[in-house]
Motif scaffolding. Structure first.
Motif, PDB file in Angstrom:
ATOM      1  N   ALA A 169      16.046   7.654   4.415  1.00 54.27           N
ATOM      2  CA  ALA A 169      15.137   6.273   3.990  1.00 54.27           C
ATOM      3  C   ALA A 169      15.862   5.312   4.724  1.00 54.27           C
ATOM      4  O   ALA A 169      16.881   5.522   5.151  1.00 54.27           O
ATOM      5  N   TYR A 170      15.159   4.173   4.963  1.00 50.30           N
ATOM      6  CA  TYR A 170      15.708   3.102   5.421  1.00 50.30           C
ATOM      7  C   TYR A 170      15.608   1.798   4.649  1.00 50.30           C
ATOM      8  O   TYR A 170      14.474   1.832   3.844  1.00 50.30           O
ATOM      9  N   VAL A 171      16.328   0.671   4.664  1.00 48.31           N
ATOM     10  CA  VAL A 171      16.307  -0.496   4.002  1.00 48.31           C
ATOM     11  C   VAL A 171      16.030  -1.473   4.959  1.00 48.31           C
ATOM     12  O   VAL A 171      16.620  -1.499   6.151  1.00 48.31           O
ATOM     13  N   LEU A 172      14.916  -2.693   4.787  1.00 47.15           N
ATOM     14  CA  LEU A 172      14.776  -3.476   5.636  1.00 47.15           C
ATOM     15  C   LEU A 172      15.105  -4.711   4.993  1.00 47.15           C
ATOM     16  O   LEU A 172      14.655  -5.263   3.988  1.00 47.15           O
ATOM     17  N   ARG A 173      16.419  -5.208   5.748  1.00 49.01           N
ATOM     18  CA  ARG A 173      17.019  -6.437   5.067  1.00 49.01           C
ATOM     19  C   ARG A 173      16.637  -7.656   5.902  1.00 49.01           C
ATOM     20  O   ARG A 173      17.194  -7.580   7.046  1.00 49.01           O
ATOM     21  N   LEU A 174      16.326  -8.787   5.591  1.00 46.73           N
ATOM     22  CA  LEU A 174      16.188 -10.128   6.346  1.00 46.73           C
ATOM     23  C   LEU A 174      17.457 -10.670   6.233  1.00 46.73           C
ATOM     24  O   LEU A 174      18.631 -10.354   5.552  1.00 46.73           O
ATOM     25  N   GLU A 175      17.750 -11.385   7.398  1.00 51.58           N
ATOM     26  CA  GLU A 175      18.845 -12.327   7.492  1.00 51.58           C
ATOM     27  C   GLU A 175      19.306 -13.253   6.297  1.00 51.58           C
ATOM     28  O   GLU A 175      20.603 -13.429   6.224  1.00 51.58           O
ATOM     29  N   ASP A 176      18.605 -13.408   5.558  1.00 53.65           N
ATOM     30  CA  ASP A 176      18.882 -14.476   4.532  1.00 53.65           C
ATOM     31  C   ASP A 176      19.534 -13.423   3.087  1.00 53.65           C
ATOM     32  O   ASP A 176      19.654 -13.977   2.106  1.00 53.65           O
ATOM     33  N   GLY A 177      19.441 -12.089   3.368  1.00 59.22           N
ATOM     34  CA  GLY A 177      19.860 -11.325   2.355  1.00 59.22           C
ATOM     35  C   GLY A 177      19.035 -10.589   1.492  1.00 59.22           C
ATOM     36  O   GLY A 177      19.277  -9.834   0.754  1.00 59.22           O
ATOM     37  N   ARG A 178      17.724 -11.008   1.524  1.00 56.29           N
ATOM     38  CA  ARG A 178      16.688 -10.223   0.853  1.00 56.29           C
ATOM     39  C   ARG A 178      16.199  -9.063   1.558  1.00 56.29           C
ATOM     40  O   ARG A 178      16.465  -9.024   2.677  1.00 56.29           O
ATOM     41  N   CYS A 179      15.678  -8.100   0.755  1.00 52.43           N
ATOM     42  CA  CYS A 179      15.248  -6.665   1.111  1.00 52.43           C
ATOM     43  C   CYS A 179      13.721  -6.901   0.870  1.00 52.43           C
ATOM     44  O   CYS A 179      12.870  -7.322  -0.163  1.00 52.43           O
ATOM     45  N   VAL A 180      13.021  -5.938   1.684  1.00 50.67           N
ATOM     46  CA  VAL A 180      11.658  -5.783   1.613  1.00 50.67           C
ATOM     47  C   VAL A 180      11.370  -4.573   0.602  1.00 50.67           C
ATOM     48  O   VAL A 180      12.151  -3.777   0.660  1.00 50.67           O
ATOM     49  N   GLY A 181      10.513  -4.962  -0.160  1.00 51.60           N
ATOM     50  CA  GLY A 181      10.246  -3.595  -1.399  1.00 51.60           C
ATOM     51  C   GLY A 181       8.708  -3.752  -1.861  1.00 51.60           C
ATOM     52  O   GLY A 181       8.101  -4.598  -1.216  1.00 51.60           O
ATOM     53  N   VAL A 182       8.364  -2.927  -2.540  1.00 47.81           N
ATOM     54  CA  VAL A 182       7.075  -2.598  -2.953  1.00 47.81           C
ATOM     55  C   VAL A 182       6.885  -3.268  -4.297  1.00 47.81           C
ATOM     56  O   VAL A 182       7.674  -3.390  -5.237  1.00 47.81           O
ATOM     57  N   ASN A 183       5.859  -4.206  -4.337  1.00 51.26           N
ATOM     58  CA  ASN A 183       5.451  -5.081  -5.633  1.00 51.26           C
ATOM     59  C   ASN A 183       4.733  -3.944  -6.904  1.00 51.26           C
ATOM     60  O   ASN A 183       3.701  -3.762  -6.919  1.00 51.26           O
ATOM     61  N   GLY A 184       5.855  -3.833  -7.709  1.00 51.01           N
ATOM     62  CA  GLY A 184       5.364  -2.971  -8.806  1.00 51.01           C
ATOM     63  C   GLY A 184       5.286  -1.392  -8.424  1.00 51.01           C
ATOM     64  O   GLY A 184       5.918  -1.054  -7.478  1.00 51.01           O
TER      65      GLY A 184
END
Length: 309
Positions: free
Chosen positions: A265-280
């Motif tokens: 799998a892959y993690v999608l990380r923004l430059e501000d340190g947050r990551c993309v996820g699924v809501n619930g």
């Protein structure tokens, strides 16, 4: 049989409000687009899932044939006449009659405001922004707050480069590979514009999704739509869309993401340190949200070449 509750087409004043009410009908039916297509075929109607998905994602008035087939599949033959009459009235620009109070039906549903173009960046008015932020806070709170799992550390500068599929791709939650990233609405219906959501992959195109390399292991998510044109996913810093990913036509303002591999799998990380996820839970219509990187499966995605499974 008299229709009890539900969407009331006579309330629609504009094409956008009419479409918003049609979306309520589809959601209330509990049917997927594929199931709607099959049910319509059983009744002798044509209701291609890509066509109805596109019609319900826009603010333009759908064709009468589509309205007829959709209502017949969701609510039955007895409701078709009311919907077609409302559609003709909206098309003619005639004002909606004031509805008579119906105590048994409860509060009238709130029709959506005319929807801005899905790809247009904009400044929200203070009033609209405050109302929507309060309403949406509960939607994304569980995904945006800190996770109970240990924090997923940021990658080191010497991390090995990751091979990411080029061209059109499918971005799929690790634990729900039948869903794909695409455009949609927040499930509470509180925000009038399109955001990034997850839907069955067979219903997720258009738009097509590409991870466009910007150099240095950084990417942006580009969408291409036959009607709306190209756009990129941005991460608004304030307003009603904060915490979500929203398609803008200004790709210079797009969210910049590093793509990090975690096993398959892959993690999608923004430059501000947050990551993309699924809501619930990873279910149809779940929103893509931004939150603290916690190493959870909800923040891990499969990235596969091609628009469809």
């Amino acid at each position: 049989m008299e229709h009890q509750g539900g969407a009331r087409p006579e309330r629609a004043r504009t094409p956008a409000e009419f479409v918003a009410l049609l979306r309520q009908v589809k959601e209330a039916s509990g049917l997927t687009y594929r199931q709607l297509e099959l049910r319509a075929a059983e009744r002798g109607d044509l209701l291609p899932r890509s066509t109805v998905a596109g019609a319900l994602s826009r603010s333009a008035l759908p064709k009468a044939e589509l309205v007829e087939a959709l209502v017949r599949a969701c609510e039955g033959e007895e409701r078709v006449g009311a919907w077609l009459a409302a559609r003709d009235r909206v098309a003619s620009g005639e004002a909606a009659p004031p509805p008579a109070p119906d105590p048994a039906a409860g509060p009238a549903p709130v029709a959506a405001a005319p929807t801005p173009a899905w790809k247009r960046p904009r400044a929200l008015t203070l009033a609209a922004g405050v109302i929507a932020v309060v309403a949406l806070a509960a939607v994304g709170a569980s995904a945006l707050n800190a996770s109970d799992e240990p924090s997923d550390p940021a990658p080191s500068r010497s991390a090995k480069a990751v091979s990411v599929p080029s061209g059109v791709v499918r971005v799929q939650p690790l634990r729900a590979a039948g869903l794909c990233l695409t455009d949609g609405r927040d499930r509470k219906g509180r925000y009038g514009s399109h955001i990034a959501v997850f839907r069955p992959c067979g219903e997720a195109v258009p738009p097509t999704t590409e991870l466009e390399p910007l150099g240095g292991g950084v990417y942006r998510v580009r969408w291409r739509h036959p009607e709306h044109g190209p756009g990129c996913l941005a991460a608004p810093a304030k307003g009603a869309a904060k915490g979500f990913l929203e398609p803008w036509d200004d790709c210079a303002a797009a969210a910049r993401l590093s793509v990090e591999q975690r096993g398959e799998a892959y993690v999608l990380r923004l430059e501000d340190g947050r990551c993309v996820g699924v809501n619930g839970a990873a279910v149809e219509g779940a929103e893509a949200v931004l939150g603290r990187c916690g190493g959870a499966d909800a923040q891990r995605f499969l990235i596969r070449r091609g628009a469809r499974p």
